[in-house]
Design a protein around this motif. Structure first.
Motif, short mmCIF file in Angstrom:
data_model
loop_
_atom_site.label_atom_id
_atom_site.label_comp_id
_atom_site.label_asym_id
_atom_site.label_seq_id
_atom_site.Cartn_x
_atom_site.Cartn_y
_atom_site.Cartn_z
N PHE A 1 -9.31 12.22 -15.09
CA PHE A 1 -8.97 11.19 -14.12
C PHE A 1 -7.46 11.15 -13.93
O PHE A 1 -6.70 11.67 -14.75
CB PHE A 1 -9.45 9.81 -14.60
CG PHE A 1 -10.93 9.71 -14.77
CD1 PHE A 1 -11.75 9.36 -13.71
CD2 PHE A 1 -11.52 9.97 -16.00
CE1 PHE A 1 -13.12 9.28 -13.87
CE2 PHE A 1 -12.89 9.90 -16.17
CZ PHE A 1 -13.69 9.55 -15.10
N SER A 2 -7.05 10.50 -12.86
CA SER A 2 -5.62 10.24 -12.71
C SER A 2 -5.19 9.30 -13.83
O SER A 2 -6.01 8.50 -14.33
CB SER A 2 -5.33 9.59 -11.36
OG SER A 2 -5.82 8.25 -11.33
N PRO A 3 -3.95 9.37 -14.29
CA PRO A 3 -3.51 8.49 -15.39
C PRO A 3 -3.74 7.00 -15.14
O PRO A 3 -4.24 6.31 -16.03
CB PRO A 3 -2.03 8.84 -15.54
CG PRO A 3 -1.95 10.28 -15.11
CD PRO A 3 -2.92 10.39 -13.96
N PRO A 4 -3.44 6.47 -13.93
CA PRO A 4 -3.72 5.03 -13.73
C PRO A 4 -5.21 4.71 -13.79
O PRO A 4 -5.60 3.68 -14.35
CB PRO A 4 -3.14 4.75 -12.34
CG PRO A 4 -2.16 5.84 -12.09
CD PRO A 4 -2.73 7.04 -12.77
N THR B 1 -5.47 13.30 -19.66
CA THR B 1 -6.40 12.25 -19.21
C THR B 1 -7.85 12.71 -19.32
O THR B 1 -8.70 12.30 -18.53
CB THR B 1 -6.10 11.83 -17.76
OG1 THR B 1 -6.20 12.99 -16.91
CG2 THR B 1 -4.71 11.23 -17.65
N PHE B 2 -8.14 13.52 -20.30
CA PHE B 2 -9.51 13.99 -20.55
C PHE B 2 -10.23 12.91 -21.33
O PHE B 2 -9.94 12.67 -22.51
CB PHE B 2 -9.46 15.30 -21.34
CG PHE B 2 -10.71 16.13 -21.26
CD1 PHE B 2 -11.39 16.30 -20.07
CD2 PHE B 2 -11.19 16.78 -22.39
CE1 PHE B 2 -12.51 17.10 -19.99
CE2 PHE B 2 -12.32 17.58 -22.32
CZ PHE B 2 -12.98 17.74 -21.12
N LEU B 3 -11.18 12.24 -20.69
CA LEU B 3 -11.86 11.09 -21.30
C LEU B 3 -13.31 11.42 -21.63
O LEU B 3 -13.97 12.17 -20.91
CB LEU B 3 -11.84 9.88 -20.36
CG LEU B 3 -10.49 9.39 -19.85
CD1 LEU B 3 -10.68 8.06 -19.12
CD2 LEU B 3 -9.47 9.26 -20.96
N THR C 1 -19.42 6.40 -9.36
CA THR C 1 -18.04 6.08 -8.96
C THR C 1 -17.04 6.88 -9.78
O THR C 1 -16.03 7.37 -9.25
CB THR C 1 -17.79 4.57 -9.14
OG1 THR C 1 -18.70 3.84 -8.31
CG2 THR C 1 -16.36 4.21 -8.76
N LEU C 2 -17.31 7.03 -11.07
CA LEU C 2 -16.39 7.75 -11.94
C LEU C 2 -16.33 9.24 -11.58
O LEU C 2 -15.25 9.85 -11.60
CB LEU C 2 -16.81 7.58 -13.40
CG LEU C 2 -16.77 6.15 -13.96
CD1 LEU C 2 -17.18 6.14 -15.43
CD2 LEU C 2 -15.38 5.53 -13.80
N ILE C 3 -17.47 9.81 -11.27
CA ILE C 3 -17.50 11.23 -10.90
C ILE C 3 -16.68 11.45 -9.62
O ILE C 3 -15.92 12.42 -9.51
CB ILE C 3 -18.95 11.72 -10.73
CG1 ILE C 3 -19.65 11.78 -12.09
CG2 ILE C 3 -18.97 13.10 -10.07
CD1 ILE C 3 -21.13 12.11 -12.01
N ARG C 4 -16.84 10.55 -8.67
CA ARG C 4 -16.06 10.68 -7.43
C ARG C 4 -14.57 10.56 -7.72
O ARG C 4 -13.75 11.33 -7.18
CB ARG C 4 -16.48 9.62 -6.42
CG ARG C 4 -15.70 9.70 -5.10
CD ARG C 4 -16.22 8.69 -4.08
NE ARG C 4 -15.53 8.84 -2.81
CZ ARG C 4 -14.42 8.18 -2.48
NH1 ARG C 4 -13.88 7.32 -3.33
NH2 ARG C 4 -13.85 8.38 -1.30
N ALA C 5 -14.19 9.62 -8.58
CA ALA C 5 -12.77 9.45 -8.91
C ALA C 5 -12.21 10.69 -9.59
O ALA C 5 -11.08 11.11 -9.32
CB ALA C 5 -12.60 8.22 -9.80
N SER C 6 -13.00 11.28 -10.48
CA SER C 6 -12.57 12.50 -11.15
C SER C 6 -12.40 13.64 -10.16
O SER C 6 -11.38 14.35 -10.17
CB SER C 6 -13.59 12.89 -12.23
OG SER C 6 -13.25 14.12 -12.83
N ALA C 7 -13.38 13.82 -9.29
CA ALA C 7 -13.33 14.91 -8.31
C ALA C 7 -12.16 14.72 -7.34
O ALA C 7 -11.49 15.68 -6.95
CB ALA C 7 -14.65 14.98 -7.56
N ARG C 8 -11.91 13.49 -6.96
CA ARG C 8 -10.80 13.21 -6.05
C ARG C 8 -9.47 13.58 -6.69
O ARG C 8 -8.60 14.19 -6.07
CB ARG C 8 -10.82 11.73 -5.68
CG ARG C 8 -9.70 11.29 -4.75
CD ARG C 8 -9.87 9.82 -4.39
NE ARG C 8 -10.03 9.02 -5.59
CZ ARG C 8 -10.72 7.87 -5.63
NH1 ARG C 8 -11.33 7.42 -4.56
NH2 ARG C 8 -10.81 7.19 -6.76
N PHE C 9 -9.31 13.24 -7.96
CA PHE C 9 -8.07 13.56 -8.67
C PHE C 9 -7.89 15.07 -8.82
O PHE C 9 -6.79 15.60 -8.60
CB PHE C 9 -8.08 12.89 -10.04
CG PHE C 9 -6.98 13.35 -10.96
CD1 PHE C 9 -5.65 13.16 -10.63
CD2 PHE C 9 -7.28 13.97 -12.17
CE1 PHE C 9 -4.63 13.57 -11.48
CE2 PHE C 9 -6.28 14.39 -13.03
CZ PHE C 9 -4.95 14.19 -12.68
#
Length: 270
Positions: free
Chosen positions: A195-198, A234-236, A252-260
């Motif tokens: 993920f992005s850091p924020p 940021t590997f969670l 939602t998390l998968i989309r956020a990861s893919a976007r980053f």
């Protein structure tokens, strides 16, 4: 003249005993240390094997790599929920809108592999999550691919599409470090994702994840280097979803990861 009274004859000097008290204490301490070390090695190797196959070789050589070579560079267990070294501003709206995860965090064990040992759902949930991977690729065929993880080598993973990787200047450093791998699923249905850091900060603070023990933002001990083991900061580890509501959170998390990882803000949710 009596031979034993000659003035120039030196009397025999007593020699120090090999079994002096300091020597005895030293050998007792050494024995206790070696016995303790052997016991720790046996127990730690059993734990390593109990985690199942992962990235390192599933044998004593893999254990040596993880427990002897890599361990000194990792975060401690209690540091995996730290977030103060991530930015406190800049998270995406849908991440900020996530609810807090209900209940305590599950038990997470291991360095590599890293696994969830409590609150694990049944195998049908694993299938459900894999369907999200497939949907993510179907909905974004020019941005994502699904194939076997390069990190885990045994599980399905999402990757940045090769057409994007051919232009690495347009991608984040994390995408290059991970060779394009967004993350992967485990047999216990937990996942590793970038993920992005924020975003990572908010996700951890809301209780949905914790850091991989190699996800450091500070340099390693030697030479000031980072990411020596191809693990970004940021590997969670995302906890396994327990119900359909948490599957929606994972979407939602998968989309956020893919976007980053792809740099594409318009990426379609799986």
């Amino acid at each position: 003249m009596d031979l034993y009274t000659l003035p120039n004859i030196t009397e025999p000097q007593p020699t120090a005993s090999f079994l002096s008290l300091p020597s005895i204490l030293f050998f007792i301490s050494l024995t206790v240390f070696l016995v303790g070390l052997v016991h720790w090695c046996i127990q730690d190797y059993r734990l390593f094997k109990a985690l199942g196959p992962g990235g390192p070789p599933y044998n004593v050589f893999g254990w040596i790599k993880v427990s002897i070579i890599i361990r000194p560079f990792t975060l401690a267990d209690h540091e995996t929920t730290r977030t103060e070294d991530y930015p406190d501003a800049g998270a995406h709206e849908e991440i900020l809108a996530l609810p807090e995860r209900k209940g305590e965090r599950p038990v997470i064990v291991g360095i590599a592999p890293q696994r969830q040992f409590s609150q694990c759902p049944g195998p049908e949930m694993n299938t459900r999550v894999l369907s999200l991977f497939s949907s993510a690729v179907t909905n974004n065929p020019k941005l994502l691919q699904k194939r076997v993880s390069g990190v885990e080598k045994h599980h399905s993973a999402l990757f940045v599409h090769p057409s994007l990787l051919s232009k690495p200047e347009n991608l984040s450093d994390t995408a290059r470090i991970s060779n394009g791998e967004l993350g992967h699923i485990h047999g216990d249905t937990s996942l590793h994702l970038y993920f992005s850091p924020p975003d990572a900060r908010v996700i951890i603070e809301k209780g949905w994840a914790q850091r991989h023990r190699l996800a450091r933002t500070q340099p390693w001990w030697f030479g000031g280097g980072k990411n020596w083991w191809q693990i970004g900061e940021t590997f969670l580890l995302i906890y396994a979803p327990r119900n359909e509501y948490e599957v929606d959170v994972l979407r939602t998390l998968i989309r956020a990861s893919a976007r980053f990882m792809t740099g594409e803000e318009g990426l379609v949710e799986p």
